[in-house]
Design an enzyme around this catalytic site. Structure first.
Site, short mmCIF file in Angstrom:
data_model
loop_
_atom_site.label_atom_id
_atom_site.label_comp_id
_atom_site.label_asym_id
_atom_site.label_seq_id
_atom_site.Cartn_x
_atom_site.Cartn_y
_atom_site.Cartn_z
N ASN A 222 11.02 0.53 12.71
CA ASN A 222 9.74 1.19 12.45
C ASN A 222 9.35 1.22 10.98
O ASN A 222 8.17 1.31 10.65
CB ASN A 222 9.82 2.62 13.01
CG ASN A 222 8.70 3.51 12.51
OD1 ASN A 222 7.55 3.36 12.93
ND2 ASN A 222 9.02 4.42 11.59
N TYR B 110 0.00 -7.78 5.11
CA TYR B 110 0.39 -6.88 6.20
C TYR B 110 0.16 -7.55 7.57
O TYR B 110 1.04 -7.54 8.44
CB TYR B 110 -0.42 -5.59 6.08
CG TYR B 110 -0.05 -4.48 7.04
CD1 TYR B 110 1.12 -3.74 6.85
CD2 TYR B 110 -0.86 -4.16 8.12
CE1 TYR B 110 1.45 -2.70 7.72
CE2 TYR B 110 -0.54 -3.13 8.99
CZ TYR B 110 0.62 -2.40 8.78
OH TYR B 110 0.95 -1.38 9.64
N LYS C 182 3.04 -8.45 10.30
CA LYS C 182 3.03 -7.87 11.65
C LYS C 182 2.87 -8.96 12.73
O LYS C 182 3.36 -8.80 13.86
CB LYS C 182 1.93 -6.80 11.76
CG LYS C 182 2.17 -5.58 10.86
CD LYS C 182 3.49 -4.88 11.17
CE LYS C 182 3.63 -3.55 10.43
NZ LYS C 182 4.91 -2.88 10.76
#
Ligand SMILES: NC(=O)c1ccc[n+]([C@@H]2O[C@H](COP(=O)([O-])OP(=O)(O)OC[C@H]3O[C@@H](n4cnc5c(N)ncnc54)[C@H](O)[C@@H]3O)[C@@H](O)[C@H]2O)c1
Length: 238
Positions: free
Chosen positions: A83, A145, A149
């Site tokens: 996470n 980012y 991801k």
């Protein structure tokens, strides 16, 4: 005893994940770079849950060894939740190499390395859940980012094939969730994002925690692997 390793627990989503998995009966190995990890463990212990804190940088192999060593002391790992994550937003023309590299190192490199290094310590029937983002579809001003991801999605699908049938590997792609990371977005932009969301609200950390708890539980999601579950209030692009 069922052991769950949860990273990034000092953040909004991670704290909720740790609490939810602890409440589900897991011994939680709670990990974060920030010293807030100790507060999380204190809160879990005060609520009667079993938890161990490890303050470590997951981008370094020594940090990851510390995490896996702490887990080994309590038993095989049943659940690994990747996470921990960061943002370093900038438009592509202004993004420097450090901003690019930092995000890839934490959001993708550490997820890859910890997952692979944990495999031998995982129990049969174990579950890896990584927190990607709806941004994997592409977000303006978040090239690094979005790329990190998206990498987590590829990693999830490929690793699921390699580790089946012993270990399931899935990802969650959250939309905008009400945490310090989301609250760092300028208010005007955030309000526009909420307005564009079919559910007309940000998600709560608990929305992610419930999805992770389901994917972690082989009795309930045992035929689900290589899946990316979008938890984003119906907003999948734009
Ligand atoms: N909040 C959102 O709207 C949202 C949306 C989609 C995806 N996500 C993802 O969910 C995850 C959690 O996000 P959050 O909103 O709780 O963020 P947050 O910033 O509140 O928490 C992230 C945590 O990760 C930790 N961390 C960062 N680098 C680390 C490292 N090298 N080693 C160990 N720990 C490290 C930080 O210290 C922090 O406590 C992230 O992967 C994020 O990208 C968040």
């Amino acid at each position: 005893m069922s052991v769950a390793v949860v990273t990034g627990v000092a953040g909004g989503i991670g704290a909720s994940l740790a609490g939810r998995l602890a409440a589900g009966g897991h011994t939680v190995v709670a990990v974060d770079l920030a010293d807030g990890v100790h507060d999380v463990v204190e809160r879990l212990s005060a609520d009667g849950h079993a938890a161990i804190g490890v303050q470590a940088d997951l981008t370094g192999s020594s940090g990851r060894s510390e995490v896996l060593g702490a887990a080994a002391a309590v038993g095989p790992i049943h659940v690994l939740v990747n996470n921990a994550g960061i943002t370093r937003d900038a438009r592509l023309v202004k993004m420097d190499e450090a901003q690019f590299g930092a995000v890839i190192a934490v959001n993708l490199g550490a997820v890859y390395a910890l997952s692979v290094e944990a495999v031998d310590q995982m129990a049969d029937g174990g579950s890896i859940v990584s927190i990607s983002s709806r941004a994997y579809l592409g977000n303006f001003g978040q090239f690094n980012y979005s790329m990190s991801k998206g990498g987590v999605v590829g990693l999830t699908r490929a690793l699921a094939l390699e580790l089946a049938p012993r270990i399931r590997v899935n990802a969650i792609a959250p939309g905008l969730i009400e945490t310090p990371m989301a609250l760092a977005i300028p208010e005007e932009i955030r309000n526009r994002m909420v307005e564009a969301n079919p559910m007309k609200r940000m998600g709560a950390p608990n929305d992610i925690a419930e999805a992770v708890a389901w994917l972690a539980d082989g009795d309930r999601s045992g035929y689900v692997t290589g899946h990316v579950l979008v938890v984003g209030g119906g907003r999948s692009l734009g």
